[in-house]
Design a protein around this motif. Structure first.
Motif, PDB file in Angstrom:
ATOM      1  N   CYS A 178       0.822  -1.217   0.000  1.00  0.00           N
ATOM      2  CA  CYS A 178       0.000   0.000   0.000  1.00  0.00           C
ATOM      3  C   CYS A 178       0.855   1.266   0.000  1.00  0.00           C
ATOM      4  CB  CYS A 178      -0.932  -0.064   1.204  1.00  0.00           C
ATOM      5  SG  CYS A 178      -1.920   1.394   1.534  1.00  0.00           S
ATOM      6  N   LEU A 179       1.256   1.751   1.169  1.00  0.00           N
ATOM      7  CA  LEU A 179       1.738   3.128   1.251  1.00  0.00           C
ATOM      8  C   LEU A 179       3.150   3.304   1.789  1.00  0.00           C
ATOM      9  CD1 LEU A 179       1.359   3.039   4.416  1.00  0.00           C
ATOM     10  CD2 LEU A 179      -0.715   4.348   4.078  1.00  0.00           C
ATOM     11  N   LEU A 180       3.925   2.220   1.885  1.00  0.00           N
ATOM     12  CA  LEU A 180       5.192   2.375   2.606  1.00  0.00           C
ATOM     13  C   LEU A 180       6.206   3.270   1.894  1.00  0.00           C
ATOM     14  CD1 LEU A 180       5.886  -1.061   4.312  1.00  0.00           C
ATOM     15  CD2 LEU A 180       4.841   0.997   5.247  1.00  0.00           C
ATOM     16  N   SER A 181       6.206   3.312   0.561  1.00  0.00           N
ATOM     17  CA  SER A 181       7.218   4.183  -0.064  1.00  0.00           C
ATOM     18  C   SER A 181       6.911   5.650   0.215  1.00  0.00           C
ATOM     19  CB  SER A 181       7.418   3.898  -1.555  1.00  0.00           C
ATOM     20  OG  SER A 181       6.291   3.385  -2.147  1.00  0.00           O
ATOM     21  N   GLY A 182       5.624   5.991   0.253  1.00  0.00           N
ATOM     22  CA  GLY A 182       5.265   7.362   0.637  1.00  0.00           C
ATOM     23  C   GLY A 182       5.687   7.641   2.077  1.00  0.00           C
ATOM     24  N   ASN A 183       5.413   6.699   2.963  1.00  0.00           N
ATOM     25  CA  ASN A 183       5.816   6.887   4.363  1.00  0.00           C
ATOM     26  C   ASN A 183       7.331   7.032   4.481  1.00  0.00           C
ATOM     27  OD1 ASN A 183       3.154   6.572   4.954  1.00  0.00           O
ATOM     28  ND2 ASN A 183       3.363   4.723   6.179  1.00  0.00           N
ATOM     29  N   ARG A 184       8.051   6.158   3.765  1.00  0.00           N
ATOM     30  CA  ARG A 184       9.523   6.207   3.795  1.00  0.00           C
ATOM     31  C   ARG A 184       9.996   7.612   3.421  1.00  0.00           C
ATOM     32  NH1 ARG A 184      12.413   3.123   6.499  1.00  0.00           N
ATOM     33  NH2 ARG A 184      13.044   5.179   7.185  1.00  0.00           N
ATOM     34  N   ALA A 185       9.439   8.132   2.332  1.00  0.00           N
ATOM     35  CA  ALA A 185       9.876   9.428   1.813  1.00  0.00           C
ATOM     36  C   ALA A 185       9.628  10.540   2.835  1.00  0.00           C
ATOM     37  CB  ALA A 185       9.138   9.747   0.512  1.00  0.00           C
ATOM     38  N   PHE A 186       8.458  10.550   3.449  1.00  0.00           N
ATOM     39  CA  PHE A 186       8.148  11.633   4.390  1.00  0.00           C
ATOM     40  C   PHE A 186       8.905  11.464   5.701  1.00  0.00           C
ATOM     41  CE2 PHE A 186       4.990  12.655   1.256  1.00  0.00           C
ATOM     42  CZ  PHE A 186       4.932  14.035   1.328  1.00  0.00           C
ATOM     43  N   VAL A 187       9.058  10.222   6.164  1.00  0.00           N
ATOM     44  CA  VAL A 187       9.843  10.003   7.387  1.00  0.00           C
ATOM     45  C   VAL A 187      11.284  10.462   7.144  1.00  0.00           C
ATOM     46  CG1 VAL A 187      10.848   8.203   8.871  1.00  0.00           C
ATOM     47  CG2 VAL A 187       8.415   8.135   8.316  1.00  0.00           C
ATOM     48  N   ASP A 188      11.825  10.157   5.975  1.00  0.00           N
ATOM     49  CA  ASP A 188      13.221  10.497   5.714  1.00  0.00           C
ATOM     50  C   ASP A 188      13.406  11.972   5.340  1.00  0.00           C
ATOM     51  OD1 ASP A 188      13.787   7.910   6.321  1.00  0.00           O
ATOM     52  OD2 ASP A 188      14.017   7.221   4.259  1.00  0.00           O
ATOM     53  N   LEU A 206      -3.130  17.242  -6.591  1.00  0.00           N
ATOM     54  CA  LEU A 206      -3.405  15.815  -6.375  1.00  0.00           C
ATOM     55  C   LEU A 206      -2.684  15.054  -7.472  1.00  0.00           C
ATOM     56  CD1 LEU A 206      -7.299  15.438  -5.874  1.00  0.00           C
ATOM     57  CD2 LEU A 206      -5.541  15.201  -4.123  1.00  0.00           C
ATOM     58  N   ALA A 207      -1.559  14.465  -7.143  1.00  0.00           N
ATOM     59  CA  ALA A 207      -0.805  13.712  -8.147  1.00  0.00           C
ATOM     60  C   ALA A 207      -0.925  12.229  -7.826  1.00  0.00           C
ATOM     61  CB  ALA A 207       0.658  14.149  -8.136  1.00  0.00           C
ATOM     62  N   GLY A 208      -1.653  11.494  -8.655  1.00  0.00           N
ATOM     63  CA  GLY A 208      -1.834  10.067  -8.392  1.00  0.00           C
ATOM     64  C   GLY A 208      -2.633   9.825  -7.134  1.00  0.00           C
ATOM     65  N   ALA A 209      -3.582  10.688  -6.875  1.00  0.00           N
ATOM     66  CA  ALA A 209      -4.467  10.490  -5.720  1.00  0.00           C
ATOM     67  C   ALA A 209      -5.876  10.810  -6.189  1.00  0.00           C
ATOM     68  CB  ALA A 209      -4.069  11.402  -4.564  1.00  0.00           C
ATOM     69  N   ALA A 327      -1.324  25.855   1.099  1.00  0.00           N
ATOM     70  CA  ALA A 327      -1.192  25.190  -0.203  1.00  0.00           C
ATOM     71  C   ALA A 327      -0.384  23.927   0.001  1.00  0.00           C
ATOM     72  CB  ALA A 327      -0.471  26.119  -1.173  1.00  0.00           C
ATOM     73  N   MET A 328      -0.603  22.957  -0.864  1.00  0.00           N
ATOM     74  CA  MET A 328       0.139  21.704  -0.668  1.00  0.00           C
ATOM     75  C   MET A 328       0.221  20.865  -1.938  1.00  0.00           C
ATOM     76  SD  MET A 328      -2.627  19.144   1.134  1.00  0.00           S
ATOM     77  CE  MET A 328      -3.429  20.269   2.262  1.00  0.00           C
ATOM     78  N   VAL A 329       1.304  20.080  -2.008  1.00  0.00           N
ATOM     79  CA  VAL A 329       1.289  18.906  -2.871  1.00  0.00           C
ATOM     80  C   VAL A 329       0.743  17.817  -1.952  1.00  0.00           C
ATOM     81  CG1 VAL A 329       2.625  17.241  -4.168  1.00  0.00           C
ATOM     82  CG2 VAL A 329       3.299  19.651  -4.178  1.00  0.00           C
ATOM     83  N   TYR A 330      -0.458  17.343  -2.248  1.00  0.00           N
ATOM     84  CA  TYR A 330      -1.101  16.349  -1.392  1.00  0.00           C
ATOM     85  C   TYR A 330      -0.197  15.116  -1.292  1.00  0.00           C
ATOM     86  CZ  TYR A 330      -4.874  13.272   0.232  1.00  0.00           C
ATOM     87  OH  TYR A 330      -5.645  12.392   0.948  1.00  0.00           O
ATOM     88  N   PRO A 331       0.113  14.672  -0.068  1.00  0.00           N
ATOM     89  CA  PRO A 331       1.093  13.574   0.045  1.00  0.00           C
ATOM     90  C   PRO A 331       0.652  12.274  -0.603  1.00  0.00           C
ATOM     91  CG  PRO A 331       0.683  14.620   2.186  1.00  0.00           C
ATOM     92  CD  PRO A 331      -0.323  15.171   1.236  1.00  0.00           C
ATOM     93  N   GLY A 332      -0.672  12.058  -0.735  1.00  0.00           N
ATOM     94  CA  GLY A 332      -1.154  10.848  -1.397  1.00  0.00           C
ATOM     95  C   GLY A 332      -1.310   9.709  -0.410  1.00  0.00           C
ATOM     96  N   ARG A 333      -1.754   8.593  -0.935  1.00  0.00           N
ATOM     97  CA  ARG A 333      -1.982   7.433  -0.061  1.00  0.00           C
ATOM     98  C   ARG A 333      -1.237   6.231  -0.660  1.00  0.00           C
ATOM     99  NH1 ARG A 333      -3.912   5.450   4.987  1.00  0.00           N
ATOM    100  NH2 ARG A 333      -4.176   3.252   4.578  1.00  0.00           N
ATOM    101  N   ARG A 334      -1.884   5.529  -1.599  1.00  0.00           N
ATOM    102  CA  ARG A 334      -1.197   4.348  -2.135  1.00  0.00           C
ATOM    103  C   ARG A 334       0.023   4.789  -2.932  1.00  0.00           C
ATOM    104  NH1 ARG A 334      -1.025   1.744  -6.819  1.00  0.00           N
ATOM    105  NH2 ARG A 334      -2.808   2.814  -7.729  1.00  0.00           N
ATOM    106  N   SER A 335       1.183   4.308  -2.546  1.00  0.00           N
ATOM    107  CA  SER A 335       2.403   4.654  -3.272  1.00  0.00           C
ATOM    108  C   SER A 335       3.064   3.394  -3.805  1.00  0.00           C
ATOM    109  CB  SER A 335       3.349   5.438  -2.356  1.00  0.00           C
ATOM    110  OG  SER A 335       3.566   4.722  -1.162  1.00  0.00           O
ATOM    111  N   SER A 336       2.278   2.314  -3.899  1.00  0.00           N
ATOM    112  CA  SER A 336       2.797   1.046  -4.439  1.00  0.00           C
ATOM    113  C   SER A 336       2.782   1.114  -5.967  1.00  0.00           C
ATOM    114  CB  SER A 336       1.937  -0.120  -3.950  1.00  0.00           C
ATOM    115  OG  SER A 336       0.567   0.130  -4.212  1.00  0.00           O
ATOM    116  N   ASP A 337       3.555   2.041  -6.525  1.00  0.00           N
ATOM    117  CA  ASP A 337       3.474   2.293  -7.961  1.00  0.00           C
ATOM    118  C   ASP A 337       4.720   1.836  -8.715  1.00  0.00           C
ATOM    119  OD1 ASP A 337       1.108   3.693  -7.391  1.00  0.00           O
ATOM    120  OD2 ASP A 337       2.191   5.569  -7.144  1.00  0.00           O
ATOM    121  N   TYR A 338       5.847   2.491  -8.390  1.00  0.00           N
ATOM    122  CA  TYR A 338       7.049   2.325  -9.222  1.00  0.00           C
ATOM    123  C   TYR A 338       8.236   1.874  -8.372  1.00  0.00           C
ATOM    124  CZ  TYR A 338       4.025   4.713 -12.413  1.00  0.00           C
ATOM    125  OH  TYR A 338       2.942   5.015 -13.188  1.00  0.00           O
ATOM    126  N   GLU A 339       9.280   1.415  -9.060  1.00  0.00           N
ATOM    127  CA  GLU A 339      10.468   0.959  -8.331  1.00  0.00           C
ATOM    128  C   GLU A 339      11.187   2.124  -7.651  1.00  0.00           C
ATOM    129  OE1 GLU A 339      11.782  -3.075 -10.672  1.00  0.00           O
ATOM    130  OE2 GLU A 339      12.015  -1.176 -11.715  1.00  0.00           O
TER     131      GLU A 339
END
Ligand SMILES: Nc1nc2c(c(=O)[nH]1)N[C@H]1C(S)=C(S)[C@@H](COP(=O)(O)OP(=O)(O)OC[C@H]3O[C@@H](n4cnc5c(=O)[nH]c(N)nc54)[C@H](O)[C@@H]3O)O[C@H]1N2
Ligand SMILES: Nc1nc2c(c(=O)[nH]1)N[C@H]1C(S)=C(S)[C@@H](COP(=O)(O)OP(=O)(O)OC[C@H]3O[C@@H](n4cnc5c(=O)[nH]c(N)nc54)[C@H](O)[C@@H]3O)O[C@H]1N2
Ligand code: SF4
Ligand SMILES: [Mo]
Length: 730
Positions: A178-188, A206-209, A327-339
């Motif tokens: 589901c969303l771990l790559s998004g979480n990884r990115a924001f945590v890091d 909203l990019a990919g959301a 204003a925001m780039v919406y962080p999104g949810r499912r990030s199980s997209d790309y390598e």
């Protein structure tokens, strides 16, 4: 698999006639502890608080119960996180409870795996078998030879607790699908995963959301409200979704190129000095390196990658910065997209940081304190265990509590670094939701023992040795759960049974408690849910009464801006535009854009992308007759020009093929998708013979190749190219 049930049939089923009949039949099979509350003694009408379980949002509800039978689910007006809404799926939750094909008793496989031959067994025997097989596996392969997987549920924490007490590190959750790559990115980048304060925002990218179909509360409802009030919403999606249709503007971005767009936004914002200079100087690190990194990432360059006109990119950057901090780039949810999804989402995080929207109305807010206490215990130490998780070596930055399902699956198939031979699965259905189904099948074939605890005979249960029937969320008592609602803060909910458990279902908590006794660690479960909840609520003596009165409790919520001047939870205590940690690990410290690889085979010219419909929840609503009326059949979205080239007309049967597998479904010829992309729904193409009402159409997980995010091992489900041809065409 066919079978359509009309609304009338459904009403008959859940309604008056069936109400009485089903209730009597259900009574006969009720677990002993439930009989006391059997419908015969129940009052004529009752209204009871509940919490929806048709998806992870967990909207508060009120069940209208007639003589012990649920007739209708209404939203709980005091549960403000969902703004007084219960969506179509939430309303249809009644059908999940009264599904005539629901699991009713424990079942032991008697035929070959996946053949569908079962023997009903009593709970005592089922638990004895389960404990015995787990013991055998621990003795033969170490305790890490058992894998535990749990989906999104308030009782999933007990599966993790059990795994820890049992002594296995091999635990996966649905989150690595589901969303771990998004979480990884924001945590890091920020040190934690922020929440968007959509309600107060003036400008949202909203990019990919697809928030208006893939519902996330309260964001979905807030987007609609703010658009009415004049906020601007920009959608990037290769498909013209319902979010795109309502948004201020839509750009049919080339799939996999969102990072180019983000780097170009950063380029314009930095070159034109539109960023929040004070915030960036005081609270971020690495602006100089970021500036050099994006110096050549002009809108003209990004146009070539994304297909979005340079003038639009430059304008969007200026508008976004002008509306900041609301204003925001919406962080999104499912990030199980790309390598490279972690790096793509790092791009999202970095643009937000430049806007200075942290902990500001309309920006990104840190999760609010919920105050729910953990109920810790001392897990035993087993010194004969292997040194780490079976998927530990696959990627550099795995989340330890979540693991990587696709890497774990590879390890089980290979039997390396060590054998994993048992699998306990609770409320997740990887046979239908993990890419490349043939690999999940292969994994299961490699096991000695698979036990699945589910409400339905899911595709994964269908492959099991032992199946355990679970009560639905409206039939059980659950621990306290904190839910976050952006700037409005956390709210706390719990569940008490709305009706007595149907059939012989038993909550996973009771199953694990019984197993812990049989396996020699009863101290890990030496409590009941009521006492567990008391411990969780130790900080709020008034909460229990309020939960009983309102169905929801709101802990105190600090005002926005409270974190001003406080260090971020990163190694440098600042927002890391440039990540020293990544540099030390040999990873790109700034997100480096890679042009998506073209299809390796000219015949497979379409990229297959996944996404959601408002009337489908992943693979778990497939047998829901009410919802099937809205999405009865899977179709392949195919651009009208591409269809013409292929000689495919509206409704033609098409054959879709990838290196992973093939499928056959009807074409939905449409201008609403890019020419190089195809799309189909997920959760169709069920293999389980006990989901006869399930919807028609091909399974997307048969087609998806299994790839994973290079940094955190999240699955990457958009890396598959497929061929499409009309059925029967050469
Ligand atoms: N109705 C409903 N709501 C749900 C759920 C559900 O099953 N049903 N599930 C819940 C869960 S678990 C989650 S994680 C969320 C998911 O929420 P989202 O992540 O918003 O949902 P998806 O529809 O999976 O994907 C979003 C969109 O990404 C688009 N897309 C594909 N590739 C690209 C790309 O390269 N770039 C861009 N910009 N867009 C791309 C797809 O076309 C799709 O429309 O939804 C939640 N809400
Ligand atoms: N192709 C494709 N694959 C995807 C996605 C996609 O969009 N497309 N999305 C990904 C995402 S974002 C996610 S979150 C995952 C989700 O994937 P999963 O975690 O597998 O989620 P579901 O498909 O909802 O399956 C949940 C299971 O729980 C069962 N269940 C429902 N209610 C109860 C209950 O009360 N008790 C018990 N014990 N069981 C219950 C259901 O019968 C079902 O078998 O899928 C991922 N995989
Ligand atoms: S969004 Fe819909 S399905 Fe999800 S919890 Fe809320 S009402 Fe239930
Ligand atoms: Mo998800």
């Amino acid at each position: 698999m066919t079978s359509h049930i009309s609304r009338r049939d459904f009403l008959r089923l859940a309604g008056a006639a069936a109400g009485a009949a089903a209730a009597t039949a259900a009574n006969a099979a009720l677990a002993p502890q439930a009989r006391a509350a059997a419908p015969a003694q129940a009052p004529q009408w009752e209204s009871k608080f509940g919490v929806c379980d048709m998806c992870f949002n967990r909207c508060g509800l009120i069940a209208r119960v007639e003589k012990g039978v649920i007739r209708k689910l209404d939203p709980n007006p005091k549960f403000t996180k969902s703004r007084g809404m219960l969506c179509a799926r939430g309303n249809a939750g009644v059908d999940q409870v009264y599904d005539p094909e629901r699991l009713k008793t424990p079942l032991l496989r008697t035929g070959k795996r996946g053949e569908g031959r079962w023997k009903e067994v009593g709970w005592d025997e089922a638990l004895e078998i389960c404990a015995g097989r787990m013991k055998d596996i621990a003795a033969k392969y170490t305790r890490c030879g058992m894998l535990f997987s749990a989906g999104a549920d308030t009782q999933s924490q007990f599966v993790n607790r059990f795994a820890e007490a049992f002594g296995s590190y091999n635990v996966t959750s649905h989150e690595s699908l589901c969303l771990l790559s998004g979480n990884r990115a924001f945590v890091d980048t920020f040190g934690e995963v922020p929440l968007p304060d959509v309600k107060n925002s003036k400008y949202v990218i909203l990019a990919g959301a697809n928030r208006l179909e893939a519902l996330v509360t309260p964001d979905s409802m807030d987007l609609v409200s703010i658009m009415k009030d004049g906020a601007k919403v920009v959608v990037l999606d290769p498909r013209y979704t319902k979010s795109a249709a309502l948004a201020s503007e839509w750009h049919a971005i080339h799939p996999g190129t969102d990072l180019a767009f983000m780097l170009a936004l950063a380029h314009v914002i930095i070159a034109e000095k539109l960023y929040d200079a004070k915030f960036v100087a005081e609270r971020t690190s690495g602006l100089d390196k970021l500036s050099a990194h994006v110096a050549d990432k002009t809108p003209q360059w990004a146009e070539g990658e994304t297909g979005i006109p340079a003038a639009d990119i430059a304008r969007i950057a200026r508008e976004l910065a002008a509306a900041a901090p609301a204003a925001m780039v919406y962080p999104g949810r499912r990030s199980s997209d790309y390598e490279n999804s972690t790096q793509i989402r790092r791009g999202f995080a970095i643009v937000n940081a430049l806007l200075g929207n942290w902990d500001r109305p309309g920006g990104l807010v840190p999760p609010r304190p919920a105050g729910v206490k953990k109920v810790p215990f001392e897990p035993p130490f087993y010194d004969d265990n292997p040194p780490g998780r079976v998927d530990a070596k696959g990627v550099p930055l795995l989340f330890d509590d979540e693991g990587s399902f696709v890497l774990t699956r590879d390890a089980v198939i290979k039997g390396a670094p060590y054998p994993v031979k048992g699998w306990f699965v609770y409320k997740t259905n990887p046979m239908a939701t993990a890419p490349e189904r043939r690999k999940t099948r292969e994994m299961i074939e490699a096991l000695d023992f698979l036990v699945v605890a589910d409400i339905a005979m899911s595709d994964t249960a269908w492959m099991a040795d032992l199946v355990l029937p679970m009560p639905s969320a409206l039939e059980r008592q659950d621990p306290v759960q904190a839910l976050q609602a952006g700037a409005e803060g956390a709210c706390l909910v719990w569940r008490d049974p709305v009706i007595a458990p149907l059939h012989q279902s038993r909550p996973v908590f009771e199953v694990l408690k019984a197993l812990s006794g049989k396996l020699g660690f009863p101290e890990a479960f030496d409590f009941d849910i009521a006492t567990y909840r008391e411990k969780q609520l130790a900080a709020f003596p008034e909460a229990a009464e309020i939960l009983k009165r309102d169905g929801v409790f709101y802990p105190p919520n600090p005002p926005l801006g409270t974190t001003d001047g406080q260090p971020f939870k990163t190694p440098s205590q600042k927002i890391e535009l440039y990540s020293n940690r990544y540099a030390d690990m040999g990873l790109d410290p700034l997100p480096v854009y890679q042009t998506p690889k073209p299809s390796p085979d000219a015949g497979r010219r379409f990229r297959l992308v996944a996404g959601r419909s408002a009337c489908v929840t992943q693979a778990s609503s497939t047998n829901n007759a009410l919802l099937s009326e809205f999405e009865p059949e899977n179709t392949l979205w195919l651009n009208e020009d591409s269809a013409k080239e292929l000689g495919v007309r509206q409704g033609d049967l098409v054959q879709v093929e990838s290196p992973a597998g093939r499928g056959e479904l009807k074409a939905l010829v449409t201008p609403k998708i890019r020419k190089d992309t195809v799309y189909m729904l997920s959760g169709f193409g069920t293999i389980s013979g006990q989901l006869k009402r399930s919807r028609v159409g091909a399974s997307i997980v048969e087609l998806m190749e299994s790839r994973h995010d290079a940094i955190c091992g999240n699955s990457a489900i958009h890396e598959t190219f497929v061929s499409v041809k009309k059925k029967g065409a050469a």
